[in-house]
Each structure stands twice: as C-alpha cells, then as structure tokens.
Design a protein around this motif. Structure first.
Motif, PDB file in Angstrom:
ATOM      1  N   TYR A 113      38.394  -1.592 -43.699  1.00 41.38           N
ATOM      2  CA  TYR A 113      37.588  -2.806 -43.562  1.00 41.38           C
ATOM      3  C   TYR A 113      36.208  -2.561 -44.142  1.00 41.38           C
ATOM      4  CZ  TYR A 113      34.864  -6.605 -41.552  1.00 41.38           C
ATOM      5  OH  TYR A 113      34.034  -7.679 -41.400  1.00 41.38           O
ATOM      6  N   LEU A 114      35.741  -3.485 -44.986  1.00 39.90           N
ATOM      7  CA  LEU A 114      34.446  -3.382 -45.651  1.00 39.90           C
ATOM      8  C   LEU A 114      33.552  -4.524 -45.185  1.00 39.90           C
ATOM      9  CD1 LEU A 114      35.776  -2.750 -49.283  1.00 39.90           C
ATOM     10  CD2 LEU A 114      35.116  -1.024 -47.587  1.00 39.90           C
ATOM     11  N   HIS A 115      32.308  -4.170 -44.791  1.00 34.86           N
ATOM     12  CA  HIS A 115      31.398  -5.177 -44.247  1.00 34.86           C
ATOM     13  C   HIS A 115      30.018  -5.037 -44.886  1.00 34.86           C
ATOM     14  CE1 HIS A 115      30.228  -8.026 -41.041  1.00 34.86           C
ATOM     15  NE2 HIS A 115      29.043  -7.445 -41.137  1.00 34.86           N
ATOM     16  N   PRO A 116      29.599  -5.980 -45.752  1.00 29.60           N
ATOM     17  CA  PRO A 116      28.273  -5.901 -46.371  1.00 29.60           C
ATOM     18  C   PRO A 116      27.169  -6.124 -45.343  1.00 29.60           C
ATOM     19  CG  PRO A 116      29.367  -7.956 -46.961  1.00 29.60           C
ATOM     20  CD  PRO A 116      30.372  -7.130 -46.231  1.00 29.60           C
ATOM     21  N   ILE A 117      26.068  -5.370 -45.448  1.00 38.56           N
ATOM     22  CA  ILE A 117      24.949  -5.504 -44.522  1.00 38.56           C
ATOM     23  C   ILE A 117      23.639  -5.625 -45.299  1.00 38.56           C
ATOM     24  CG2 ILE A 117      26.144  -4.205 -42.710  1.00 38.56           C
ATOM     25  CD1 ILE A 117      24.358  -1.820 -43.381  1.00 38.56           C
ATOM     26  N   ASN A 118      22.560  -5.858 -44.567  1.00 38.18           N
ATOM     27  CA  ASN A 118      21.205  -6.054 -45.092  1.00 38.18           C
ATOM     28  C   ASN A 118      21.076  -7.457 -45.708  1.00 38.18           C
ATOM     29  OD1 ASN A 118      20.682  -3.442 -44.304  1.00 38.18           O
ATOM     30  ND2 ASN A 118      20.907  -2.592 -46.370  1.00 38.18           N
ATOM     31  N   ASP A 119      19.837  -7.934 -45.796  1.00 40.59           N
ATOM     32  CA  ASP A 119      19.589  -9.270 -46.332  1.00 40.59           C
ATOM     33  C   ASP A 119      20.069  -9.398 -47.767  1.00 40.59           C
ATOM     34  OD1 ASP A 119      18.461  -9.993 -43.933  1.00 40.59           O
ATOM     35  OD2 ASP A 119      16.409  -9.543 -44.562  1.00 40.59           O
ATOM     36  N   ASP A 120      19.900  -8.342 -48.554  1.00 43.52           N
ATOM     37  CA  ASP A 120      20.331  -8.383 -49.948  1.00 43.52           C
ATOM     38  C   ASP A 120      21.755  -7.868 -50.136  1.00 43.52           C
ATOM     39  OD1 ASP A 120      19.930  -5.743 -49.398  1.00 43.52           O
ATOM     40  OD2 ASP A 120      18.541  -5.356 -51.050  1.00 43.52           O
TER      41      ASP A 120
END
Length: 525
Positions: A343-350
């Motif tokens: 499972y891949l989860h993008p984080i941070n505002d950018d």
C-alpha cells in the motif's frame, strides 16, 4: 440499506431512523460523494442450471444419439430454453424497475460468429455471467413514508466478481475474464471495464473497454480528466501438448508459451454515449516491461499526472511513471530495494513523499522476513529514493511472522497529516529456537502500533494490545469479530480489532477505557 440522521448524535446521543430500501443481489461496494450515495450490488447468473446443463451431451435423452442426431435435438431444445430464459431475465429486470437503464449486452460482444464462439457468451469468458447494479440516492432527501427513492443502472458482465473504483464524476467496474488465443492455444487474462457517469443522485452508462491482464485492486484504476488509467499483470500461460519420448511412447507435456508481464494503459473516455456515438474506450498510450522476469504488480498509486508502481518476486523495483502526456506515458525513475510494498500513501502538502506498508524480504530468495514501513522521497521523479524504513526484525534465530491488515485493506491505515503520526494494525507471532532445535513461546502481539514520521525518520512510539499475548494461540476466534480500524476524536485514539474496542490518549498511549465484546460470551470453542 438504512439511513440514519447523525446531526444530533453528539448532543442527544440518538440516531433517528430516516428511511430504508431493499437492494437486489449481494453487496459489493459503495461510495459516498457529497450528499449522494452510490451502492453497487452483484447477482450471479446461474447459466449452467438453466442453459448449459440441460444441453449437455451427458443428459439421458442425448446419450444414445450420434453426433448429428445430438446437434439436431439439442438445437430444438435450445430454442425453447433460450426463449424461457430470456423471458425470465426480462421479467426480473422489469420487477426491479431497471429494464430501461440496463446497458445493451451486445456492446460487450467481440466478433462472435460461430456456434462454438456463441457458447462462450455464458462461459467464463462470456458476457452473461453476472449482473451488476448501481443504486443511487440523495441521503439528505426527505424520504416519504421512510421509503428511499432511488435511481438504478445495471449491466450484464463477463464475470460475477469485480472491483469498484469511483472518482467524483465516474464509477468504474472492472471484472476478470479470459479470451481464447487460438495461435497459442491458451486462454489469456483480460480485465473488462464498464464506466458510469455520476451526476448527483443518479448514474448512467458512459463507456466500456478491456485491457490485457488482471488488476491487483481498485488502486490499479484511475479516472483523470478525460482518461482512464489501468495497471495490470498478465501471468505466464502454459499449455498441454502431446509429445513422443525417445522410445516412441507418447505423453502429455506442459510447456510455457508466454512470460509474466506488467503494463499500464491510458484509455480515452467518450464524451457522449448515444445512438450515434461509440461507448468504446480507446487506447491512447501504454507502458510495458514493468518489473523483472516473473515479477507481478504488488502496489499501484495514481496521483494526478504521476503513477507509482511496485513489482516483486525477490526484490522491489519502485517505478515512477510520468502520465502528463496521455499518448506517451513513460517510466522516468526506478529504485531497486529489498522487500516490497502493498500500500502506497502520499504525504505532505506537496505530496513529495510516499509512505508504504509491505514486507521486508531476502533479496536472494524472496522469503518474507517481516512487516516493513518505508518512506520514499519522490520530489524528483527521475531519482526516487528510500529515506528510511522500519522493519519488524526480531532475533534472527527465531521463527517469526508479522503483518498488517493495512497491507491489503487501506481503511485500516491512518496517517495524521498535522501531527505526523501513523497508526496501523499489527499482528506478530514468534517462536524461539534453541541450538538443539527445540521451540518455546516467543513474542506474540495483536493490536495497533503508532509511529512518529519525520522528514527522514520512522520511530515507533507505543503499542495497543487487543489480545492477551499468552492466549493468542488458543483464543476463541469465532466469526463475530471487528475489522481493524482506528479513529481519532479530540486527542484520543479509538481502535477496533477482533473482539474489543479500546480508547487511549493519542500523545502518550495511556488507556482511557476498554469495551470487551467477549464479556459474558457463552460460545464454546
């Protein structure tokens, strides 16, 4: 489906009942978009009992006939069977109020021309194996007499099982099927796609298509602007052939005719669908050759004009794919590391970093070693990098197994953007092994772990146990159990797993309260 009003739950502690509606078929999935609900159900088509079985060559009435007589008698019987069968289908569709909004079966035909091909309509590669239905309604509507007014759309599918994906404006149903490849004498895997436009509290058929291979899960699908993106794996295919050995004796031999391949397709979505417009999704571009020999896709994440893909057999190639030009999608970055991500989860505002949940593995053998949490830097798509990782790596002399429900169920994963805290369920089983080869109980755990996530750190903070570790191996695991989920309310973390619900302080893990669902249980194991 039943709808309850939650407006006054906090002040009055009640859930007023608003309305209900009976649904046809088995529940498959649902999406809530604003005030509108779209519920997907599925009905299996029992073609064998009512069509294929009665025409079988092994039926008593056909056993004594030669081939010519059998074909003649079977055709006569088929005429009455088809008339009765199609009449029953139409009757059921009318009873559901869904005949007018059912997509034409002929749209999924692929050049059926011979009697042999026509039989495939009801086989595993055919178009009459399942019936999917989307029921849409406004959850905030005033339900008259507690009856939910809904609109429905349906379609016959080549499969009775499918994945569901939804964006704000489109829902995709992706089913698995097969088609025969006569040149190779094998059945090749294929994913059938049906797209429905979502407009408020209603859906309408918009597009159909198919791509080679099977998708992994709903994250393998994506709708962006006027395109559909799909990532698939096509497993190696084998066939059985008749050969002769050195002594002249014939024997059956199994040989491989295709290699495992992984690919990503970009398809167009038709602007309109009507009497003069084709609903077919057309391929705009593709990426082929993802992964090394015998590797399959283990994780996919689409993010606007970028895709991240993980393949695995012994190592984990992490690919970054540029989708800014739909006609020329391109792999621009690749990172090879041990283990794999599920499972891949993008984080941070950018969204410059990606959190990943998966398994560490031996790079030589591919043997899974233990649960792994990884942090990737994808700010430069051409040079993705692994910032850090946390591996459940116990004593190497111990036999251990660790996993997380978040590997295959994204709703078990929770990341708090502001506080940079990761919460996932964890299961751990170990047994110590002495020099003499004897075994003893090791570390057992079933519950949740929390982590602090930094720019280049993953630090475990505390654990929440949902089961007495001494009772894990002989615990009464009857079917009434809670799925692993976590919720955060006013600085408190509530976790659900198996047979208990617990609340702890989010900051330090101090227990607030516990609800043990097995209390007073009289079920005998």
């Amino acid at each position: 489906v039943r709808v309850y009003d939650t407006k006054h739950l906090a002040t009055h502690g009640k859930l007023p009942f608003m309305g209900f509606r009976n649904l046809h078929g088995d529940y498959r999935s649902a999406r809530s978009i604003g005030e509108n609900a779209h519920i997907v159900t599925n009905t299996f088509m029992n073609n064998y009992q009512y069509l294929e079985g009665p025409l079988s060559r092994f039926q008593p009435e056909f056993r004594e006939l030669d081939e010519h007589e059998y074909i003649h008698q079977a055709k006569k019987k088929a005429q009455s069977l088809v008339h009765t069968y199609s009449g029953q289908i139409l009757k059921e569709l009318r009873l559901r109020g869904n005949c007018r909004n059912t997509v034409k079966v002929t749209l999924l035909q692929q050049g059926l021309s011979t009697d042999k091909d026509m039989m495939n309509v009801t086989y595993s590669s055919g178009i009459l194996n399942g019936y999917a239905e989307i029921t849409s309604f406004n959850m905030a509507a005033n339900f008259r007499r507690k009856q939910i007014a809904a609109k429905k759309t349906g379609m016959f599918l080549p499969t009775s099982w499918f994945q569901v994906y939804a964006s704000q404006t489109m829902m995709l149903l992706a089913g698995q099927g097969r088609h025969f490849q006569p040149d190779l004498s094998v059945y090749e895997e294929e994913t059938y796609l049906v797209g429905f436009r979502l407009d408020g509290a209603k859906s309408s058929a918009a597009a159909i298509g198919s791509v080679p291979g099977y998708i992994l899960n709903s994250f393998s699908l994506d709708h962006h602007e006027d395109t559909i993106r799909v990532a698939t794996s096509s497993r190696a295919q084998f066939r059985t052939v008749w050969k002769t050995n050195s002594d002249g004796r014939p024997f059956w031999s199994r040989e491989q005719v295709t290699e495992t391949t992984n690919q990503l397709y970009v398809l167009s979505v038709p602007e309109t669908y009507g009497a003069t417009k084709s609903p077919i999704m057309k391929e705009l571009g593709r990426v082929e050759g993802l992964g090394e020999k015998d590797e399959q896709i283990f994780a996919v994440r689409f993010l606007h004009k970028v895709a991240f893909v993980v393949t695995f057999r012994r190592t984990d190639p992490f690919y970054t794919i540029d989708l800014s030009d739909p006609t020329h999608p391109e792999v621009v970055g690749e990172l090879k590391i041990s283990g794999f991500s599920n499972y891949l989860h993008p984080i941070n505002d950018d969204q410059s970093q990606v959190l990943a949940i998966g398994q560490e593995a031996d790079p030589e053998t591919g043997r899974q070693i233990g649960l792994q949490v990884s942090l990737f830097d994808v700010s430069d798509l051409y040079n993705p990098s692994l910032l850090t990782k946390y591996v459940v790596n116990d004593d190497p002399t111990a036999r251990s197994y660790s996993s997380s429900n978040a590997q295959w169920e994204h709703r078990a994963f929770r990341y708090l953007d502001e506080s940079k805290i990761l919460i996932i369920p964890v299961s751990l089983r170990t047994s110590s092994r002495t020099v003499g080869g004897s075994h003893s109980s090791g570390t057992n755990f079933d519950g949740f772990w929390t982590f602090d996530i930094g720019p280049d750190k993953i630090e475990r903070t505390y654990a929440i146990s949902h089961v007495d570790p001494t009772r894990i191996n002989n615990y009464c695991w009857y079917p009434a159990r809670l799925q692993a989920r976590s919720f955060v309310f006013e600085g408190n973390l509530m976790t659900l797993k198996s047979h208990s619900v617990l609340s702890h302080s989010l900051t330090d893990g101090e227990k607030n309260w516990e609800l043990e669902l097995d209390e007073g249980n009289t079920i005998q194991c």
